[in-house]
Design a protein around this motif. Sequence first.
Motif, mmCIF file in Angstrom:
data_model
loop_
_atom_site.group_PDB
_atom_site.id
_atom_site.type_symbol
_atom_site.label_atom_id
_atom_site.label_comp_id
_atom_site.label_asym_id
_atom_site.label_seq_id
_atom_site.Cartn_x
_atom_site.Cartn_y
_atom_site.Cartn_z
ATOM 1 N N VAL A 1 42.971 14.374 23.485
ATOM 2 C CA VAL A 1 42.742 15.603 24.227
ATOM 3 C C VAL A 1 41.244 15.869 24.266
ATOM 4 C CG1 VAL A 1 43.191 18.075 24.284
ATOM 5 C CG2 VAL A 1 44.947 16.532 23.434
ATOM 6 N N GLU A 2 40.772 16.140 25.442
ATOM 7 C CA GLU A 2 39.348 16.432 25.573
ATOM 8 C C GLU A 2 39.030 17.805 24.998
ATOM 9 O OE1 GLU A 2 37.477 15.719 29.296
ATOM 10 O OE2 GLU A 2 38.771 14.003 29.724
ATOM 11 N N GLU A 3 37.839 17.932 24.450
ATOM 12 C CA GLU A 3 37.423 19.157 23.771
ATOM 13 C C GLU A 3 37.556 20.385 24.662
ATOM 14 O OE1 GLU A 3 33.303 20.610 21.878
ATOM 15 O OE2 GLU A 3 33.958 18.625 21.221
ATOM 16 N N GLY A 4 37.135 20.273 25.899
ATOM 17 C CA GLY A 4 37.206 21.412 26.822
ATOM 18 C C GLY A 4 38.631 21.869 27.054
ATOM 19 N N ALA A 5 39.550 20.938 27.184
ATOM 20 C CA ALA A 5 40.958 21.285 27.394
ATOM 21 C C ALA A 5 41.564 21.883 26.134
ATOM 22 C CB ALA A 5 41.743 20.046 27.828
ATOM 23 N N LEU A 6 41.200 21.341 24.985
ATOM 24 C CA LEU A 6 41.737 21.826 23.715
ATOM 25 C C LEU A 6 41.337 23.278 23.478
ATOM 26 C CD1 LEU A 6 43.144 21.426 20.992
ATOM 27 C CD2 LEU A 6 40.973 20.545 20.116
ATOM 28 N N TYR A 7 40.059 23.586 23.599
ATOM 29 C CA TYR A 7 39.607 24.948 23.313
ATOM 30 C C TYR A 7 40.100 25.937 24.355
ATOM 31 C CZ TYR A 7 37.040 23.130 19.435
ATOM 32 O OH TYR A 7 36.726 22.527 18.243
ATOM 33 N N THR A 8 40.248 25.503 25.594
ATOM 34 C CA THR A 8 40.830 26.360 26.628
ATOM 35 C C THR A 8 42.259 26.709 26.249
ATOM 36 O OG1 THR A 8 39.422 25.408 28.334
ATOM 37 C CG2 THR A 8 41.422 26.511 29.073
ATOM 38 N N ALA A 9 43.023 25.723 25.806
ATOM 39 C CA ALA A 9 44.413 25.962 25.404
ATOM 40 C C ALA A 9 44.478 26.862 24.172
ATOM 41 C CB ALA A 9 45.117 24.633 25.134
ATOM 42 N N LEU A 10 43.625 26.620 23.183
ATOM 43 C CA LEU A 10 43.624 27.461 21.986
ATOM 44 C C LEU A 10 43.301 28.913 22.326
ATOM 45 C CD1 LEU A 10 41.809 25.102 19.451
ATOM 46 C CD2 LEU A 10 44.207 25.828 19.361
ATOM 47 N N HIS A 11 42.333 29.136 23.178
ATOM 48 C CA HIS A 11 41.963 30.502 23.557
ATOM 49 C C HIS A 11 43.088 31.172 24.341
ATOM 50 C CE1 HIS A 11 37.451 29.428 23.097
ATOM 51 N NE2 HIS A 11 38.026 29.710 21.948
ATOM 52 N N ARG A 12 43.747 30.418 25.222
ATOM 53 C CA ARG A 12 44.871 30.965 25.991
ATOM 54 C C ARG A 12 46.013 31.357 25.039
ATOM 55 N NH1 ARG A 12 45.048 27.400 29.839
ATOM 56 N NH2 ARG A 12 46.273 25.912 28.646
ATOM 57 N N MET A 13 46.287 30.505 24.055
ATOM 58 C CA MET A 13 47.350 30.792 23.090
ATOM 59 C C MET A 13 46.983 31.998 22.223
ATOM 60 S SD MET A 13 48.275 26.869 22.109
ATOM 61 C CE MET A 13 49.513 27.246 20.889
ATOM 62 N N GLN A 14 45.724 32.124 21.888
ATOM 63 C CA GLN A 14 45.271 33.268 21.098
ATOM 64 C C GLN A 14 45.414 34.552 21.915
ATOM 65 O OE1 GLN A 14 41.229 32.905 19.702
ATOM 66 N NE2 GLN A 14 41.485 34.530 18.198
ATOM 67 N N LYS A 15 45.057 34.491 23.182
ATOM 68 C CA LYS A 15 45.154 35.656 24.062
ATOM 69 C C LYS A 15 46.607 36.108 24.215
ATOM 70 C CE LYS A 15 43.007 37.178 28.322
ATOM 71 N NZ LYS A 15 42.222 36.754 29.471
ATOM 72 N N ARG A 16 47.543 35.159 24.193
ATOM 73 C CA ARG A 16 48.971 35.480 24.305
ATOM 74 C C ARG A 16 49.572 35.950 22.977
ATOM 75 N NH1 ARG A 16 50.801 30.391 28.143
ATOM 76 N NH2 ARG A 16 49.704 31.154 29.986
ATOM 77 N N GLY A 17 48.775 35.924 21.926
ATOM 78 C CA GLY A 17 49.245 36.393 20.637
ATOM 79 C C GLY A 17 49.974 35.352 19.821
ATOM 80 N N TRP A 18 49.877 34.084 20.214
ATOM 81 C CA TRP A 18 50.579 33.009 19.509
ATOM 82 C C TRP A 18 49.748 32.434 18.361
ATOM 83 C CZ3 TRP A 18 51.993 30.104 24.616
ATOM 84 C CH2 TRP A 18 52.937 30.862 25.326
ATOM 85 N N LEU A 19 48.438 32.646 18.409
ATOM 86 C CA LEU A 19 47.535 32.138 17.370
ATOM 87 C C LEU A 19 46.646 33.258 16.887
ATOM 88 C CD1 LEU A 19 46.061 28.841 18.915
ATOM 89 C CD2 LEU A 19 47.870 29.030 17.214
ATOM 90 N N GLN A 20 46.210 33.127 15.648
ATOM 91 C CA GLN A 20 45.120 33.962 15.147
ATOM 92 C C GLN A 20 44.034 33.007 14.678
ATOM 93 O OE1 GLN A 20 46.922 36.332 12.118
ATOM 94 N NE2 GLN A 20 46.717 34.762 10.550
ATOM 95 N N ALA A 21 42.824 33.475 14.711
ATOM 96 C CA ALA A 21 41.695 32.622 14.343
ATOM 97 C C ALA A 21 40.778 33.360 13.387
ATOM 98 C CB ALA A 21 40.916 32.214 15.588
ATOM 99 N N GLU A 22 40.153 32.595 12.528
ATOM 100 C CA GLU A 22 39.144 33.163 11.638
ATOM 101 C C GLU A 22 38.076 32.116 11.370
ATOM 102 O OE1 GLU A 22 40.681 32.722 7.128
ATOM 103 O OE2 GLU A 22 41.791 34.166 8.334
#
Length: 67
Positions: A1-22
Amino acid sequence: VEEGALYTALHRMQKRGWLQAEWGLSDTNRKAKYYSLTAAGQRELRRNADNWRRYSRAVSRVLEAVS
């Protein structure tokens, strides 16, 4: 997975409330962002895993019929 696609997906999942980050420190003492599933993310994962199992069983049946 390319870095740009990975971080886009992580941010989208975080915005939907599926992930938390620290932010924290990695093993090499570098600043790193750590993600974990929320309760909603765990429910979404189970739902998608069930969908994937149904899909893969259907594909397997098609492939067995062709063989």
